[in-house]
Design a protein around this motif. Structure first.
Motif, PDB file in Angstrom:
ATOM      1  N   ILE A  14       0.819  -1.215   0.000  1.00 29.07           N
ATOM      2  CA  ILE A  14       0.000   0.000   0.000  1.00 29.07           C
ATOM      3  C   ILE A  14       0.852   1.263   0.000  1.00 29.07           C
ATOM      4  N   ALA A  15       2.110   1.145   0.446  1.00 31.05           N
ATOM      5  CA  ALA A  15       3.031   2.282   0.348  1.00 31.05           C
ATOM      6  C   ALA A  15       3.578   2.418  -1.066  1.00 31.05           C
ATOM      7  N   GLY A  16       3.326   1.404  -1.907  1.00 34.35           N
ATOM      8  CA  GLY A  16       3.763   1.463  -3.300  1.00 34.35           C
ATOM      9  C   GLY A  16       5.247   1.248  -3.486  1.00 34.35           C
ATOM     10  N   LEU A  17       5.873   0.475  -2.592  1.00 34.17           N
ATOM     11  CA  LEU A  17       7.315   0.272  -2.658  1.00 34.17           C
ATOM     12  C   LEU A  17       7.672  -1.163  -3.042  1.00 34.17           C
ATOM     13  N   SER A  18       8.756  -1.302  -3.757  1.00 38.20           N
ATOM     14  CA  SER A  18       9.296  -2.628  -4.036  1.00 38.20           C
ATOM     15  C   SER A  18       9.906  -3.177  -2.748  1.00 38.20           C
ATOM     16  N   GLN A  19      10.206  -4.463  -2.756  1.00 37.88           N
ATOM     17  CA  GLN A  19      10.873  -5.040  -1.581  1.00 37.88           C
ATOM     18  C   GLN A  19      12.186  -4.319  -1.320  1.00 37.88           C
ATOM     19  N   THR A  25      14.449   1.556   3.136  1.00 34.59           N
ATOM     20  CA  THR A  25      13.811   2.566   3.983  1.00 34.59           C
ATOM     21  C   THR A  25      13.899   2.206   5.460  1.00 34.59           C
ATOM     22  N   ILE A  26      13.768   0.917   5.762  1.00 30.84           N
ATOM     23  CA  ILE A  26      13.773   0.507   7.172  1.00 30.84           C
ATOM     24  C   ILE A  26      15.112  -0.088   7.601  1.00 30.84           C
ATOM     25  N   GLY A  27      16.120  -0.019   6.724  1.00 34.73           N
ATOM     26  CA  GLY A  27      17.466  -0.439   7.101  1.00 34.73           C
ATOM     27  C   GLY A  27      17.724  -1.934   7.060  1.00 34.73           C
ATOM     28  N   LEU A  28      17.058  -2.631   6.153  1.00 31.33           N
ATOM     29  CA  LEU A  28      17.268  -4.074   6.004  1.00 31.33           C
ATOM     30  C   LEU A  28      17.783  -4.396   4.609  1.00 31.33           C
ATOM     31  N   SER A  29      18.267  -5.612   4.451  1.00 33.26           N
ATOM     32  CA  SER A  29      18.567  -6.105   3.111  1.00 33.26           C
ATOM     33  C   SER A  29      17.265  -6.641   2.521  1.00 33.26           C
ATOM     34  N   GLN A  30      17.219  -6.736   1.203  1.00 39.14           N
ATOM     35  CA  GLN A  30      16.028  -7.271   0.559  1.00 39.14           C
ATOM     36  C   GLN A  30      15.793  -8.718   0.986  1.00 39.14           C
ATOM     37  N   GLY A  31      16.857  -9.482   1.142  1.00 41.00           N
ATOM     38  CA  GLY A  31      16.732 -10.876   1.567  1.00 41.00           C
ATOM     39  C   GLY A  31      16.128 -11.004   2.953  1.00 41.00           C
ATOM     40  N   ARG A  32      16.557 -10.153   3.856  1.00 44.31           N
ATOM     41  CA  ARG A  32      16.023 -10.183   5.234  1.00 44.31           C
ATOM     42  C   ARG A  32      14.534  -9.834   5.226  1.00 44.31           C
ATOM     43  N   LEU A  33      14.166  -8.809   4.431  1.00 44.42           N
ATOM     44  CA  LEU A  33      12.757  -8.446   4.332  1.00 44.42           C
ATOM     45  C   LEU A  33      11.951  -9.603   3.736  1.00 44.42           C
ATOM     46  N   SER A  34      12.481 -10.240   2.727  1.00 44.65           N
ATOM     47  CA  SER A  34      11.797 -11.383   2.120  1.00 44.65           C
ATOM     48  C   SER A  34      11.566 -12.476   3.153  1.00 44.65           C
ATOM     49  N   ASP A  35      12.569 -12.735   3.984  1.00 44.93           N
ATOM     50  CA  ASP A  35      12.429 -13.744   5.043  1.00 44.93           C
ATOM     51  C   ASP A  35      11.325 -13.373   6.028  1.00 44.93           C
ATOM     52  N   GLN A  40       9.734 -16.679   7.468  1.00 45.83           N
ATOM     53  CA  GLN A  40      10.892 -17.521   7.745  1.00 45.83           C
ATOM     54  C   GLN A  40      11.731 -16.925   8.869  1.00 45.83           C
ATOM     55  N   ASN A  41      11.484 -15.651   9.167  1.00 49.08           N
ATOM     56  CA  ASN A  41      12.221 -14.959  10.209  1.00 49.08           C
ATOM     57  C   ASN A  41      11.308 -13.888  10.797  1.00 49.08           C
ATOM     58  N   LYS A  42      11.551 -13.515  12.039  1.00 54.96           N
ATOM     59  CA  LYS A  42      10.768 -12.473  12.693  1.00 54.96           C
ATOM     60  C   LYS A  42      11.573 -11.172  12.701  1.00 54.96           C
ATOM     61  N   PRO A  43      10.894 -10.047  12.648  1.00 50.99           N
ATOM     62  CA  PRO A  43      11.609  -8.762  12.690  1.00 50.99           C
ATOM     63  C   PRO A  43      12.185  -8.487  14.072  1.00 50.99           C
ATOM     64  N   SER A  44      13.319  -7.810  14.097  1.00 52.56           N
ATOM     65  CA  SER A  44      13.923  -7.412  15.371  1.00 52.56           C
ATOM     66  C   SER A  44      13.167  -6.208  15.930  1.00 52.56           C
ATOM     67  N   ALA A  45      13.448  -5.880  17.163  1.00 56.17           N
ATOM     68  CA  ALA A  45      12.841  -4.691  17.788  1.00 56.17           C
ATOM     69  C   ALA A  45      13.233  -3.442  17.008  1.00 56.17           C
ATOM     70  N   ASP A  46      14.501  -3.368  16.569  1.00 55.23           N
ATOM     71  CA  ASP A  46      14.951  -2.212  15.788  1.00 55.23           C
ATOM     72  C   ASP A  46      14.169  -2.082  14.490  1.00 55.23           C
ATOM     73  N   THR A  47      13.875  -3.207  13.848  1.00 57.86           N
ATOM     74  CA  THR A  47      13.110  -3.178  12.604  1.00 57.86           C
ATOM     75  C   THR A  47      11.690  -2.691  12.862  1.00 57.86           C
ATOM     76  N   LEU A  48      11.072  -3.164  13.939  1.00 57.30           N
ATOM     77  CA  LEU A  48       9.723  -2.705  14.281  1.00 57.30           C
ATOM     78  C   LEU A  48       9.700  -1.199  14.530  1.00 57.30           C
TER      79      LEU A  48
END
Length: 126
Positions: A14-19, A25-35, A40-48
């Motif tokens: 809904i933000a209209g952004l690619s992975q 924008t949130i300081g992750l790699s695309q692979g981590r976001l995909s996970d 396959q993985n949970k977000p860290s507190a920093d990511t939240l």
């Protein structure tokens, strides 16, 4: 949306952004976001915290699906709040390096702080 991953993906869409753009924008790699999106993985507190700060969500919504996303209830709600012409600008910002982003951030802060200050000319009046 039953999972954290599905809520992350929904917010990104809904933000209209690619992975890649959302991840940057949130300081992750695309692979981590995909996970995260595929549970396959949970977000860290920093990511939240980053997602909450960048997109105005709540931790309750991200973690448990409680409530709604402020300003992001539906795609139509987003369209009415954000002009589509702003999206190319946001995509350009994501292409800048950290120093360039810092300069733009400082310029915007300066402009906001001084927008109500009267303009002072360098020329002396007679």
């Amino acid at each position: 949306m039953e999972t954290i991953g599905s809520r992350f993906k929904h917010l990104r869409k809904i933000a209209g952004l690619s992975q890649l753009d959302f991840a940057k924008t949130i300081g992750l790699s695309q692979g981590r976001l995909s996970d995260i999106e595929t549970n396959q993985n949970k977000p860290s507190a920093d990511t939240l915290i980053a997602v909450n700060g960048c997109f105005g969500t709540s931790t309750d919504w991200l973690l448990q699906g409680i409530g709604s996303i402020p300003g992001f209830e539906t795609y139509e709600a987003v369209k009415t709040k954000v002009e589509l012409s702003d999206m190319p600008f946001l995509k350009l910002l994501h292409q800048l390096n950290d120093l360039e982003k810092h300069h733009i951030y400082n310029f915007i802060n300066f402009t906001i702080k001084n927008r109500s200050a009267p303009f002072k000319s360098n020329q002396q009046e007679d």
